[in-house]
Write a protein that holds these residues in place. Structure first.
Motif, PDB file in Angstrom:
ATOM      1  N   THR A 259       0.842  -1.197   0.000  1.00 36.35           N
ATOM      2  CA  THR A 259       0.000   0.000   0.000  1.00 36.35           C
ATOM      3  C   THR A 259       0.876   1.245   0.000  1.00 36.35           C
ATOM      4  OG1 THR A 259      -1.700  -1.174   1.273  1.00 36.35           O
ATOM      5  CG2 THR A 259      -1.853   1.225   1.186  1.00 36.35           C
ATOM      6  N   VAL A 260       0.624   2.117  -0.942  1.00 41.84           N
ATOM      7  CA  VAL A 260       1.329   3.396  -1.039  1.00 41.84           C
ATOM      8  C   VAL A 260       0.363   4.491  -0.618  1.00 41.84           C
ATOM      9  CG1 VAL A 260       2.446   5.027  -2.601  1.00 41.84           C
ATOM     10  CG2 VAL A 260       2.839   2.570  -2.877  1.00 41.84           C
ATOM     11  N   LYS A 261       0.784   5.355   0.310  1.00 36.35           N
ATOM     12  CA  LYS A 261      -0.087   6.399   0.845  1.00 36.35           C
ATOM     13  C   LYS A 261       0.560   7.777   0.679  1.00 36.35           C
ATOM     14  CE  LYS A 261      -1.962   3.369   4.487  1.00 36.35           C
ATOM     15  NZ  LYS A 261      -2.122   3.191   5.954  1.00 36.35           N
ATOM     16  N   ASP A 262      -0.118   8.644  -0.045  1.00 35.29           N
ATOM     17  CA  ASP A 262       0.247  10.076  -0.140  1.00 35.29           C
ATOM     18  C   ASP A 262       1.713  10.294  -0.503  1.00 35.29           C
ATOM     19  OD1 ASP A 262      -2.392  10.671   0.714  1.00 35.29           O
ATOM     20  OD2 ASP A 262      -1.776  10.375   2.798  1.00 35.29           O
ATOM     21  N   LEU A 263       2.201   9.544  -1.466  1.00 34.40           N
ATOM     22  CA  LEU A 263       3.619   9.631  -1.832  1.00 34.40           C
ATOM     23  C   LEU A 263       3.861  10.830  -2.749  1.00 34.40           C
ATOM     24  CD1 LEU A 263       5.898   6.638  -2.704  1.00 34.40           C
ATOM     25  CD2 LEU A 263       6.045   8.743  -4.013  1.00 34.40           C
ATOM     26  N   SER A 264       4.810  11.676  -2.376  1.00 36.33           N
ATOM     27  CA  SER A 264       5.203  12.823  -3.195  1.00 36.33           C
ATOM     28  C   SER A 264       6.718  12.833  -3.347  1.00 36.33           C
ATOM     29  CB  SER A 264       4.744  14.142  -2.566  1.00 36.33           C
ATOM     30  OG  SER A 264       3.335  14.233  -2.532  1.00 36.33           O
ATOM     31  N   ILE A 315       5.118   3.686   2.389  1.00 36.02           N
ATOM     32  CA  ILE A 315       4.988   2.468   1.593  1.00 36.02           C
ATOM     33  C   ILE A 315       4.929   1.306   2.582  1.00 36.02           C
ATOM     34  CG2 ILE A 315       6.036   1.005  -0.170  1.00 36.02           C
ATOM     35  CD1 ILE A 315       7.519   3.489  -1.186  1.00 36.02           C
ATOM     36  N   ILE A 316       3.783   0.651   2.628  1.00 34.10           N
ATOM     37  CA  ILE A 316       3.562  -0.417   3.600  1.00 34.10           C
ATOM     38  C   ILE A 316       3.481  -1.762   2.894  1.00 34.10           C
ATOM     39  CG2 ILE A 316       2.100  -1.262   5.468  1.00 34.10           C
ATOM     40  CD1 ILE A 316       3.366   1.459   6.016  1.00 34.10           C
ATOM     41  N   TYR A 317       4.348  -2.681   3.309  1.00 33.51           N
ATOM     42  CA  TYR A 317       4.367  -4.047   2.773  1.00 33.51           C
ATOM     43  C   TYR A 317       3.793  -4.989   3.819  1.00 33.51           C
ATOM     44  CZ  TYR A 317       6.548  -8.585   1.530  1.00 33.51           C
ATOM     45  OH  TYR A 317       6.799  -9.896   1.238  1.00 33.51           O
ATOM     46  N   LYS A 318       2.810  -5.793   3.431  1.00 34.89           N
ATOM     47  CA  LYS A 318       2.235  -6.771   4.352  1.00 34.89           C
ATOM     48  C   LYS A 318       2.914  -8.118   4.124  1.00 34.89           C
ATOM     49  CE  LYS A 318      -2.066  -6.539   5.543  1.00 34.89           C
ATOM     50  NZ  LYS A 318      -1.917  -6.392   7.018  1.00 34.89           N
TER      51      LYS A 318
END
Length: 542
Positions: A259-264, A315-318
């Protein structure tokens, strides 16, 4: 079309050492005012044959005739003397020079350089054929298509009547390809003879007058384009019938893997390359990524892989083993691997970032595992066995595992890179243009491998430039434009025209949340890890 021959090859043979026969007894002719396409599998000798016409190699046997006269072409300078020019797949330009300076560089006519007169001549050529070129623009400021234009004008400036283009559309958008083909048709009408090497079958059928097919270094036939089909050309090229279809299975047991969150991401010049990107990539699906070249695809994948530092976001890896979340922000590729994150990355720059050109195949296989050694001595047996398996399964054309990668064709280099990354057993596989430069048979081999990874539960991201393939292969397609996501669509339901509109949408008016037409509410993308190896800009040969 004038039926007289501008160029003729008779019984051309070229060997490298005692074992490798790149071309064997090849006969070929090119007429005035025609576009001849050269087709063949990777390693079939297409580029080697063209390099002999351009004076880079010299044939061991046979003869070359220009306008019916036997000639000796021992250097590119000789080739220009006979009005032959080659535009290579990898451009040979000086970045800090202007287009005009690059075009006149190396011309020895006994006169002083007159850049003003040269710029006027460049503009004249551009106007005649419909090129869009700024004579004063620096190369480093140019897009890929502009650089290619400079290379083409460079050979026309030198008076070339026979032009050879090696994979000219490999890195062009559909719009840029259409512009190039319009220019080539005008050059054809002007009496120029054009030879084009390409693996894109639909381009062959749309632009060429005739097609010459090479198989294992030999000419197996020349056909009139209007009288042939894609299936017939493929059978001649491969030597057997192959099924040209992608079997897309339904995703099973999907779950968020990355999951990618608000990457700039902002570069050193202060230009925003990625603007507030958010999405999720799921295990058991293929997420296609579409976008015009330079829209942020490369930077996004490299940020996920730990190769680009980004200013904002997560960047979250499960982890599939324990379902625990691992935050990859500010982690290097080595740190990502040490955390037990199973990411594999097939980068766009296969020789600069993926493999080391001067190292042999076995050493390149070791780049992922040498740090795991327990002594100062490395065990070369496992990587040698891996290299042999990849060579056999992906049909890599090479004299052996000890061959330096730089001596392989671009397509065979790509096969090695894909094979090595798949062998790592990834949970997330990120592939940027993995079939660029591959022949049609090899391309479908890669598509099938990606589908196998999907069926085994891997989260796959496929960045591609062929919209038809993206629609056939992907489960969902995420469109990026100007560093923003302009939409995430169901690949089974969307049309190519709808994707094209998202690719060219006005990003200043794009919604804060991308359009989502799939059953889920999350966007999807993937990540990979980069190996270590040095950067090397040596180019491959076919």
């Amino acid at each position: 079309m004038n039926e007289t021959l501008a160029l003729e090859l008779k019984h051309i043979t070229k060997r490298f050492g005692t074992k490798v026969v790149a071309n064997k007894d090849v006969n070929l002719d090119v007429r005035h005012g025609e576009i001849l396409a050269i087709l063949g599998e990777n390693g079939s000798g297409k580029t080697t044959l063209m390099n002999m016409i351009a004076g880079i190699y010299f044939p061991d046997e046979g003869e070359i005739l220009v306008e019916g006269e036997k000639v000796s072409i021992a250097s590119p300078k000789d080739a220009f003397k006979y009005r032959i020019g080659m535009i290579h797949q990898h451009f040979k330009l000086v970045d800090v020079f202007t287009s005009t300076e690059n075009i006149v560089l190396g011309i020895e006519d006994g006169n002083k350089y007159d850049l003003k007169a040269a710029a006027a001549r460049v503009s004249e050529i551009s106007s005649k054929y419909g090129f869009e070129i700024d004579p004063e623009k620096k190369i480093y400021e140019m897009s890929v298509s502009e650089k290619q234009t400079v290379e083409i004008v460079k050979v026309l400036y030198r008076g070339a009547d026979i032009l050879i283009l090696d994979e000219p559309t490999a890195v062009l958008t559909p719009q840029e390809t259409a512009k190039l083909f319009a220019v080539l048709r005008r050059m054809k009408e002007d009496g120029k003879s054009i030879i084009i090497i390409t693996h894109k079958m639909h381009e062959v059928l749309s632009i060429s007058d005739r097609v010459t097919i090479l198989h294992k270094g030999a000419n197996v036939g020349t056909v009139e384009t209007k009288n042939t089909t894609e299936a017939e050309l493929t059978e001649l090229m491969v030597g057997k019938k192959i099924a040209l279809n992608i079997e897309r299975s339904e995703p099973l047991n999907i779950c968020d893997r990355l999951t990618v969150k608000d990457l700039s991401l902002v570069n050193k010049e202060g230009i925003t390359l990625l603007d507030n990107i958010s999405f999720a990539v799921k295990a058991g699906e293929i997420l296609g990524v579409a976008g015009i070249a330079g829209s942020g695809q490369r930077e996004l994948l490299e940020a996920i892989a730990g190769l680009q530092h980004f200013q904002n976001g997560e960047i979250i890896y499960k982890n599939p083993k324990n379902d625990k979340d691992v935050n990859l922000r500010d982690k290097s590729p080595i740190q990502i691997r040490d955390l037990g994150v199973r990411l594999s990355f097939v980068p766009e720059d296969r020789l600069g970032m993926g493999l080391v050109a001067n190292m042999d195949i076995v050493d390149n296989m070791m780049l992922r595992s040498y740090r795991k050694g327990k002594s100062v001595f490395v065990d070369r047996l496992p990587p040698k066995e891996l290299a042999e398996r990849i060579i056999a399964s992906l049909e890599v054309v090479t004299p052996g595992t000890s061959t330096p990668v730089r001596r392989l064709s671009g397509g065979n280099v790509q096969k090695l890179l894909v094979g090595r990354e798949l062998s790592a057993g990834p949970a997330v596989l990120m592939a940027a243009y993995p079939v660029r430069g591959l022949d049609i048979n090899s391309s479908y081999t890669i598509y099938n491998l990606l589908n196998e990874q999907k069926r085994s539960g891997v989260a796959v991201i496929f960045v591609g430039e062929d919209l038809d393939v993206l629609l056939e292969l992907s489960d969902r397609i995420m469109v990026i434009n100007g560093g923003k996501i302009t939409g995430v669509v169901d690949a089974r339901k969307v049309t190519k025209e709808e994707v094209g509109k998202l690719m060219t949408a006005d990003v200043t008016a794009a919604p804060a949340e991308p359009v989502e037409t799939t059953e889920t509410t999350e966007n999807a993308e993937t990540a990979e890890i980069a190996r270590e190896g040095g950067s090397n800009d040596e180019k491959s040969e076919e």
